[in-house]
Scaffold this motif. Structure first.
Motif, mmCIF file in Angstrom:
data_model
loop_
_atom_site.group_PDB
_atom_site.id
_atom_site.type_symbol
_atom_site.label_atom_id
_atom_site.label_comp_id
_atom_site.label_asym_id
_atom_site.label_seq_id
_atom_site.Cartn_x
_atom_site.Cartn_y
_atom_site.Cartn_z
ATOM 1 N N TYR A 15 0.844 -1.193 0.000
ATOM 2 C CA TYR A 15 0.000 0.000 0.000
ATOM 3 C C TYR A 15 0.878 1.241 0.000
ATOM 4 C CZ TYR A 15 -4.502 -2.240 0.994
ATOM 5 O OH TYR A 15 -5.652 -2.952 0.906
ATOM 6 N N THR A 16 0.410 2.316 -0.604
ATOM 7 C CA THR A 16 1.116 3.585 -0.457
ATOM 8 C C THR A 16 0.775 4.158 0.919
ATOM 9 O OG1 THR A 16 -0.721 4.806 -1.406
ATOM 10 C CG2 THR A 16 0.983 4.111 -2.920
ATOM 11 N N THR A 17 1.584 5.105 1.372
ATOM 12 C CA THR A 17 1.332 5.677 2.703
ATOM 13 C C THR A 17 0.030 6.465 2.731
ATOM 14 O OG1 THR A 17 2.594 7.610 2.100
ATOM 15 C CG2 THR A 17 3.774 5.910 3.285
ATOM 16 N N PHE A 18 -0.391 6.960 1.559
ATOM 17 C CA PHE A 18 -1.596 7.789 1.530
ATOM 18 C C PHE A 18 -2.823 7.016 1.055
ATOM 19 C CE2 PHE A 18 1.279 8.839 -2.024
ATOM 20 C CZ PHE A 18 0.565 8.291 -3.069
ATOM 21 N N ALA A 19 -2.703 5.691 0.945
ATOM 22 C CA ALA A 19 -3.831 4.907 0.438
ATOM 23 C C ALA A 19 -4.986 4.870 1.424
ATOM 24 C CB ALA A 19 -3.378 3.493 0.115
ATOM 25 N N GLY A 26 3.763 2.957 4.655
ATOM 26 C CA GLY A 26 3.500 2.081 3.521
ATOM 27 C C GLY A 26 4.208 0.756 3.719
ATOM 28 N N LEU A 59 0.443 -2.593 -6.189
ATOM 29 C CA LEU A 59 0.585 -1.420 -5.327
ATOM 30 C C LEU A 59 -0.769 -0.735 -5.255
ATOM 31 C CD1 LEU A 59 2.470 0.607 -3.813
ATOM 32 C CD2 LEU A 59 2.762 1.759 -5.986
ATOM 33 N N LEU A 61 -2.899 2.237 -4.691
ATOM 34 C CA LEU A 61 -2.677 3.685 -4.658
ATOM 35 C C LEU A 61 -3.684 4.362 -3.740
ATOM 36 C CD1 LEU A 61 -2.115 4.367 -8.442
ATOM 37 C CD2 LEU A 61 -0.406 3.975 -6.686
ATOM 38 N N GLU A 62 -4.882 3.859 -3.733
ATOM 39 C CA GLU A 62 -5.918 4.472 -2.924
ATOM 40 C C GLU A 62 -6.897 3.377 -2.547
ATOM 41 O OE1 GLU A 62 -7.713 7.779 -4.832
ATOM 42 O OE2 GLU A 62 -9.177 8.057 -3.236
#
Lengths: 174, 301
Positions: A15-19, A26, A59, A61-62
């Motif tokens: 996961y991204t840190t902002f997901a 992340g 990955l 993204l959101e």
């Protein structure tokens, strides 16, 4: 690595840190990685590429709910795009049980209030299920209803994915 | 005919693709002599660039930037923190650059790319030294509360000029950033206020969503130096073959912010550096226009 007569499949989901709504470091999702691996390994014809590893990296993204089914369907689409031989496309759909209601393809908020969840991963044209997870409280008729809903959605999703792949090849040929 | 250097002679009888793989440097030099690159660009031209603002809805500001096939996704998330003792009326910004395994065949899980921390450091140095952001604007209650802005940049596809694309997406994400409205509750804690919420509104600290004022915006261009040639905006193939890179960062009024020349086989003479800066100056105008267009596209929606 050991010699192997059949191909190997390696999956990684992160996961991204902002997901997520709250910022998280992340990180790799080990449980998702192994679920993705199990969902795909039955569909790929591993005998066709001995001594070779296929890496599948996902990955997110959101995150907006129903993450794992999306990751699985997306990964099978990517494998097909890469020309990896498969018995069929793998599609996955989940649903949440909220009180009396069954909600297909739940969003994050619905998932957080759910009483139970059901996820089916299948190969629609072969009518084979590669993965089925059921959590929470379910009655048998509810499970039947939920499975039927998911299987229908899976075959619809497969049609969309198939037309997607066709479009991609025709546009690249031009 | 004696023994001329092998590659020169073979090129006439070999398939182009084979020649490209076996003698990549010769292949490139043949092109450079004709003032063209294998992808059809003149030496000084950058690849097509696009910016899409607001690509991630779960973040407070985000942008997707593409330079050729190099793709970067940047997003800002805001959190409230207690400011440090030394600077009680300043917020803070933390910049991190990630290269997940998806971006390139050389990156694998558990074996992170060497380039990632380097680009990460370059980015935070550039953004802090450009004076683009006034950290005082991130303050909420002096000494008590301030914004911590987490700017994370993900490389989705690495095809050269990583720093340029990362900086572009970072700048665009900050450009798109909307600081959320918050208010102070009775316990002296900061809470996110509901938009057009009830009249019981406590003391509002940040009344409405607002944008940061960006004083000067940094843009960059990376060039490869090879013999007498200067190649702007290299692809990863070009970066692998010709190793001397020069990165120039200018702000929107063409003032020099930083210049990196991390070693390499070719020495940069004054004239070469001047040429790089001239190319960057042109590129800054292009990028400024692209960013403005992306922004006006947002306003129409």
């Amino acid at each position: 690595m050991m010699y192997s007569d059949i191909g190997r499949l390696n999956c990684n989901v992160s996961y991204t840190t902002f997901a997520t709504p709250v910022r998280a470091q992340g990180s790799d999702r080990k449980e998702f990685s192994s679920m993705l691996h199990k969902a795909l390994e039955g569909a790929i014809i591993l005998e066709t590429f001995p001594k070779t590893t296929v890496d599948v990296f996902a990955l997110v993204l959101e995150s907006g709910g129903s993450d794992l089914p999306v990751v699985i369907s997306c990964a099978s689409l990517a494998l097909a795009d890469a020309g990896i031989l498969m018995y069929d496309l793998v599609t996955s759909v989940s649903l949440s049980c909220l009180g009396k209601n069954l909600v297909i393809d739940p969003i994050l908020e619905e998932e957080s209030y759910q009483d139970g969840s059901l996820m089916i991963t299948c190969m629609p044209s072969r009518y084979e299920v590669t993965q089925l997870t059921i959590t929470g409280e379910w009655s048998t008729p509810k499970i039947n209803e939920g499975m039927q809903l998911c299987l229908d959605a899976c075959s619809k999703l497969a049609n969309i994915m198939r037309s997607c792949l066709k479009e991609a090849t025709t546009s690249s040929q031009e | 005919m004696g023994l001329p250097d092998a590659s020169g002679d073979l090129s006439s009888e070999m398939e182009v693709d084979a020649f490209r793989r076996l003698f990549p440097l010769r292949f490139y030099e043949r092109h450079l002599a004709e003032s063209i690159r294998p992808d059809g660009r003149p030496l000084g031209r950058a690849r097509d660039t696009t910016i899409a603002l607001g690509a991630v809805t779960s973040a407070d500001g985000s942008a997707l930037a593409k330079i050729g096939s190099t793709t970067m996704l940047a997003a800002v998330k805001m959190e409230v923190m207690t400011p440090s003792m030394e600077s009680p009326d300043e917020g803070c910004i933390a910049i991190d650059f990630h290269m997940p395994p998806i971006c390139s065949p050389i990156v694998r899980p558990g074996r992170p790319a060497e380039a990632a921390p380097v680009v990460s450091k370059q980015l935070s140095d550039t953004i802090s030294s450009s004076g683009m952001i006034n950290l005082k604007e991130l303050s909420l209650v002096s000494g008590k509360a301030a914004w911590m802005a987490y700017l994370d940049i993900y490389c989705l596809d690495a095809d050269g000029a990583l720093f340029d694309a990362a900086l572009l997406s970072a700048v665009a994400a900050l450009f798109h950033l909307q600081i959320p409205a918050v208010s102070l509750n009775d316990d002296g804690k900061i809470v996110v206020s509901e938009e057009d919420g009830g009249k019981l509104e406590k003391e509002p600290v940040n009344k409405e969503k607002r944008k940061l004022t960006l004083r000067s915006i940094p843009f960059s261009l990376t060039c490869i130096l090879h013999k007498n040639y200067i190649l702007a905006d290299p692809t990863s193939e070009e970066e692998a073959i010709m190793e001397t890179l020069v990165t120039v960062v200018l702000d929107s009024s063409s003032q020099l912010i930083s210049l990196y020349k991390p070693g390499g086989a070719v020495l940069a003479y004054t004239s070469a550096v001047q040429d790089c800066i001239a190319l960057t100056r042109q590129r800054v105008r292009e990028l400024q226009k692209i960013l403005d267009e992306a922004n006006s596209g947002m306003e129409v929606d």
